[in-house]
Scaffold this motif. Structure first.
Motif, PDB file in Angstrom:
ATOM      1  N   GLY A   5     -48.617  23.169  48.141  1.00  0.00           N
ATOM      2  CA  GLY A   5     -48.940  24.225  49.322  1.00  0.00           C
ATOM      3  C   GLY A   5     -48.883  24.832  49.144  1.00  0.00           C
ATOM      4  O   GLY A   5     -49.375  26.001  48.645  1.00  0.00           O
ATOM      5  N   GLY A  30     -52.554  26.680  38.479  1.00  0.00           N
ATOM      6  CA  GLY A  30     -52.803  25.793  40.585  1.00  0.00           C
ATOM      7  C   GLY A  30     -52.446  24.293  40.087  1.00  0.00           C
ATOM      8  O   GLY A  30     -53.166  23.575  40.887  1.00  0.00           O
ATOM      9  N   HIS A  65     -52.875  23.793  44.027  1.00  0.00           N
ATOM     10  CA  HIS A  65     -54.217  23.553  44.043  1.00  0.00           C
ATOM     11  C   HIS A  65     -54.833  22.396  43.571  1.00  0.00           C
ATOM     12  O   HIS A  65     -55.762  21.319  44.560  1.00  0.00           O
ATOM     13  CB  HIS A  65     -55.751  24.827  44.106  1.00  0.00           C
ATOM     14  CG  HIS A  65     -56.163  24.435  42.625  1.00  0.00           C
ATOM     15  ND1 HIS A  65     -55.815  24.816  42.589  1.00  0.00           N
ATOM     16  CD2 HIS A  65     -57.473  23.985  42.595  1.00  0.00           C
ATOM     17  CE1 HIS A  65     -55.875  25.287  40.705  1.00  0.00           C
ATOM     18  NE2 HIS A  65     -57.297  24.251  40.952  1.00  0.00           N
ATOM     19  N   CYS A  66     -54.721  21.532  42.429  1.00  0.00           N
ATOM     20  CA  CYS A  66     -54.898  20.246  42.625  1.00  0.00           C
ATOM     21  C   CYS A  66     -53.537  19.631  41.576  1.00  0.00           C
ATOM     22  O   CYS A  66     -52.409  20.055  41.297  1.00  0.00           O
ATOM     23  CB  CYS A  66     -56.251  20.846  41.114  1.00  0.00           C
ATOM     24  SG  CYS A  66     -56.542  18.950  40.080  1.00  0.00           S
TER      25      CYS A  66
END
Length: 163
Positions: free
Chosen positions: A110, A80, A115-116
């Protein structure tokens, strides 16, 4: 100034490497000590398979800048998280192209379910540190004096943005 954001393609090889080589020779933004050959572009493409890339191009399809995401780690538990990098032809900095490329890459991140986003920046690159702070990144780590270029030691500053 008008420009479009499109994924990097093989036709961008020379322009991308010429921009990268400018920053190798004239700054601490790119870590290599010496210019890289055009074949280095293939490494960029291999490292970004399945991740968003971007070339900012003017109306004549000239590359004004490029950027990419690549995996932070091959471990599935860290899937992620991606690292980001981008470079803009020096005569086009400060014109919003970096922010546009960042937005394009974050949108792609996205869509990929990331997410990071991490940025690895030389401590001698104040402009990049300010840019990232101004765009929602926070410093999350620093490795002191791990790099040396042109006889100068520098830290690597790690910044992150959670999506």
């Amino acid at each position: 100034m008008e420009y479009n954001m499109v994924p990097i393609s093989s036709e961008d090889r020379e322009a991308v490497i010429d921009i990268f080589n400018h920053y190798i020779e004239n700054s601490f933004a790119a870590y290599p000590e010496r210019k890289v050959p055009y074949e280095f572009f293939d490494l960029f493409l291999r490292n970004t398979v399945g991740y968003p890339t971007v070339a900012a191009k003017d109306e004549n399809k000239n590359v004004l800048g490029f950027g990419m995401l690549h995996p932070h780690s091959p471990m599935p538990t860290l899937a992620g998280t991606a690292e980001i990098t981008y470079f803009i032809r020096p005569e086009f900095t400060g014109k919003g192209i970096g922010a546009a490329m960042l937005g394009y890459l974050l949108e792609g991140a996205g869509e990929k379910g990331l997410h990071c986003i991490l940025a690895n920046i030389s401590s001698l690159n104040d402009g990049s540190i300010r840019f990232h702070l101004n765009h929602g990144f926070e410093e999350c780590g620093r490795f002191h004096e791990v790099g040396k270029k042109k006889g100068k030691l520098f830290d690597t500053v790690w910044m992150q943005k959670l999506l």
